[in-house]
Structures are given as structure tokens and as C-alpha cells.
Design a protein around this motif. Sequence first.
Motif, PDB file in Angstrom:
ATOM      1  N   PRO A  64       7.645  12.144 -23.519  1.00  0.00           N
ATOM      2  CA  PRO A  64       6.205  12.017 -23.247  1.00  0.00           C
ATOM      3  C   PRO A  64       5.390  13.104 -23.947  1.00  0.00           C
ATOM      4  N   SER A  65       4.243  12.724 -24.478  1.00  0.00           N
ATOM      5  CA  SER A  65       3.382  13.671 -25.186  1.00  0.00           C
ATOM      6  C   SER A  65       2.859  14.763 -24.263  1.00  0.00           C
ATOM      7  N   THR A  66       2.866  14.480 -22.957  1.00  0.00           N
ATOM      8  CA  THR A  66       2.382  15.460 -21.984  1.00  0.00           C
ATOM      9  C   THR A  66       3.445  16.493 -21.624  1.00  0.00           C
ATOM     10  N   ASP A  67       4.658  16.291 -22.110  1.00  0.00           N
ATOM     11  CA  ASP A  67       5.750  17.231 -21.816  1.00  0.00           C
ATOM     12  C   ASP A  67       5.459  18.577 -22.489  1.00  0.00           C
ATOM     13  N   SER A  68       5.550  19.643 -21.722  1.00  0.00           N
ATOM     14  CA  SER A  68       5.249  20.979 -22.252  1.00  0.00           C
ATOM     15  C   SER A  68       6.264  21.452 -23.288  1.00  0.00           C
ATOM     16  N   SER A  69       7.387  20.764 -23.388  1.00  0.00           N
ATOM     17  CA  SER A  69       8.421  21.159 -24.348  1.00  0.00           C
ATOM     18  C   SER A  69       7.920  21.082 -25.782  1.00  0.00           C
ATOM     19  N   TRP A  70       6.976  20.180 -26.060  1.00  0.00           N
ATOM     20  CA  TRP A  70       6.424  20.065 -27.410  1.00  0.00           C
ATOM     21  C   TRP A  70       5.732  21.364 -27.828  1.00  0.00           C
ATOM     22  N   THR A  71       4.872  21.866 -26.952  1.00  0.00           N
ATOM     23  CA  THR A  71       4.162  23.104 -27.268  1.00  0.00           C
ATOM     24  C   THR A  71       5.099  24.310 -27.211  1.00  0.00           C
ATOM     25  N   ASP A  72       6.094  24.247 -26.329  1.00  0.00           N
ATOM     26  CA  ASP A  72       7.089  25.330 -26.270  1.00  0.00           C
ATOM     27  C   ASP A  72       7.857  25.427 -27.585  1.00  0.00           C
ATOM     28  N   ALA A  73       8.007  24.282 -28.257  1.00  0.00           N
ATOM     29  CA  ALA A  73       8.711  24.250 -29.540  1.00  0.00           C
ATOM     30  C   ALA A  73       7.773  24.539 -30.714  1.00  0.00           C
ATOM     31  N   GLY A  74       6.512  24.850 -30.418  1.00  0.00           N
ATOM     32  CA  GLY A  74       5.562  25.191 -31.472  1.00  0.00           C
ATOM     33  C   GLY A  74       4.980  24.004 -32.194  1.00  0.00           C
ATOM     34  N   ILE A  75       5.059  22.816 -31.593  1.00  0.00           N
ATOM     35  CA  ILE A  75       4.538  21.596 -32.217  1.00  0.00           C
ATOM     36  C   ILE A  75       3.147  21.314 -31.663  1.00  0.00           C
ATOM     37  N   VAL A  76       2.143  21.362 -32.525  1.00  0.00           N
ATOM     38  CA  VAL A  76       0.749  21.198 -32.106  1.00  0.00           C
ATOM     39  C   VAL A  76       0.334  19.736 -32.190  1.00  0.00           C
ATOM     40  N   ASP A  77       0.553  19.117 -33.366  1.00  0.00           N
ATOM     41  CA  ASP A  77       0.176  17.711 -33.558  1.00  0.00           C
ATOM     42  C   ASP A  77       1.358  16.833 -33.129  1.00  0.00           C
ATOM     43  N   ILE A  78       1.400  16.509 -31.848  1.00  0.00           N
ATOM     44  CA  ILE A  78       2.539  15.778 -31.284  1.00  0.00           C
ATOM     45  C   ILE A  78       2.602  14.352 -31.822  1.00  0.00           C
ATOM     46  N   SER A  79       1.456  13.712 -31.949  1.00  0.00           N
ATOM     47  CA  SER A  79       1.407  12.336 -32.445  1.00  0.00           C
ATOM     48  C   SER A  79       1.957  12.242 -33.865  1.00  0.00           C
ATOM     49  N   LYS A  80       1.567  13.190 -34.719  1.00  0.00           N
ATOM     50  CA  LYS A  80       2.068  13.214 -36.101  1.00  0.00           C
ATOM     51  C   LYS A  80       3.570  13.444 -36.125  1.00  0.00           C
ATOM     52  N   GLN A  81       4.045  14.359 -35.285  1.00  0.00           N
ATOM     53  CA  GLN A  81       5.472  14.656 -35.222  1.00  0.00           C
ATOM     54  C   GLN A  81       6.265  13.423 -34.791  1.00  0.00           C
ATOM     55  N   LYS A  82       5.749  12.699 -33.813  1.00  0.00           N
ATOM     56  CA  LYS A  82       6.441  11.496 -33.335  1.00  0.00           C
ATOM     57  C   LYS A  82       6.508  10.425 -34.417  1.00  0.00           C
ATOM     58  N   ASN A  83       5.415  10.255 -35.155  1.00  0.00           N
ATOM     59  CA  ASN A  83       5.392   9.266 -36.243  1.00  0.00           C
ATOM     60  C   ASN A  83       6.398   9.630 -37.325  1.00  0.00           C
ATOM     61  N   GLU A  84       6.470  10.919 -37.657  1.00  0.00           N
ATOM     62  CA  GLU A  84       7.434  11.370 -38.658  1.00  0.00           C
ATOM     63  C   GLU A  84       8.863  11.122 -38.181  1.00  0.00           C
TER      64      GLU A  84
END
Length: 267
Positions: A64-84
Motif C-alpha cells: 500500500p502507498s500509505t505504508d510508511s516503509s516507502w518513506t523509511d526506504a527513502g522513496i518519495v515518489d511512490i507512484s513512479k516507483q511502483k510503475n517502474e
Amino acid sequence: MNNDQKEKHQMKKTSLFSVFLAVLCMISLVLPTIDVSAATFSVNDLDLEVSINEDTITLTKDTPSTDSSWTDAGIVDISKQKNEMKNMNVSMLFFDKATGSKVQLMSKDSEESREILNLSLLSEEERQKFYESLKNNGDDTTQISVEPYNNNSEVPFFRYTISARDIESGPKSEVLYGTIMNGRLISFDMYSSGDIDTIDESYIQSLVDSTHFTYVMSKEEYDQLQRETKLQLIKIAVIIVAAIIIFIVVQIQKKKQKKARIQLKTE
């Protein structure tokens, strides 16, 4: 027991207790340093397991994009990361807090990987020929190197690096550790906005070294699976063609019936 003896005995007890406390303190200091124990992590769609630290962050395109693990991993643009991750067929992204490494576990199916099936089935000469074929995409601004990496005791891997220099954006680098298993190219991949020497490969190597494939397909099994897949495709194709023919025949019959009704009304 006189007073001197009592005092000596008491001092001895106090000394032993002090030593005991000192040992406890030493243990309490040592234990946190070994608290980051390894855990086995399974990636079922690739039939493999890797050993990771318990504090490793793992992410997939379905996290889920709301999961704090994304920001903990230093990923800001979550949508772009998921598409990649979706476009590159990334099964898992590992983030190691100690080194700050982001490693993507990817897979790719191609005619060449299906033909090879398992990299371990190739001779040393055949492997080297395969490695050389991977260098063909280089140009004046891109340097590519490929070399064997045999630290995994179960299957052979190769280390693939690419360094590109752009006048506007500067140097970009990629290091990939890959193998071919069950007809798929499976790779651990890291990127850097700097030179290749700036990439800390200690974590990605630990993932590669600990990789264990839970299922290894034999050539006979793979050939049988290919035959069954082709047979299923033929059956599906026959059903589709039959459905099209039936549809055409029904439409023709309807047109004939409609034409016949019109002729009866005009007579």
C-alpha cells in the motif's frame, strides 16, 4: 571464625559478586551487537529464498502507498516507483538500513533464457560465450563489463556492470548480479547516480551469496511443460476458431432466414 576471617570472607564474596556484575554488564553490551540476526525470506513466484537482516525493509508493487516503509526506504515518489517495478517485472525491493542500499529482485523471460534453462547446465566455455553476448549493447558513452561471480555454493551467477556518462545529467551506474534458473533470467540490481566505484556492493552480494532455489527444474520437466503449454495453446486456438466459425455460420443462417421471410412477404 574471628573478625579478620569474617572480613576476608565478606571481601571475597563482595569481590566475586563484583566480577559477576561485570560479566553481566559485558553480556548486556555484547548482545545488542548480535541482535540483528538473519532471517530466511521467501519469494514464492521465483521459487527462491534469501537470508536478510530482520530490520531489512521489503517492498513490492502491491505494498500500500500509505505504508510508511516507502518513506523509511527513502522513496518519495511512490507512484513512479511502483510503475517502474511493474514495467521492469520487479518481484521485490530490499532496503538495508545499515548501508542504505536499495536492491531490486527482477526476473525476465526470453527465448535465450528458455533455451539455456539453467546457467549451471552450461559448460564454462558456453557460459563465457553467453557473458560475452551481454556486452554487445555498449557504445562510446557506455561501458559494460561482465564477469563470473561464483560465491554462491549452489548456482553460478555473473556480475554485470554498466557505466554511462551524459554531458547534462552526469555519470550513472548500474550493477547487476544475475543467473538463469528454470528458464528465467533472475537478477539482483542496484543503481547509482555516480560512478560505479561509489556503489557499496556488500549488501547485494550478501543477498546473492545466500540465494537458495527451492525448486530446480530438470530439462525433461521443462520440455514436458513446454509441450503441455503448447498443447493447451492449440486447444484454446481450436476453441476460438470453432467459436468464430459457429458465429459466422449462425449469422449466415440468420441472414438467409431473414431474406426468406422478406421474399414470402413480397409474394
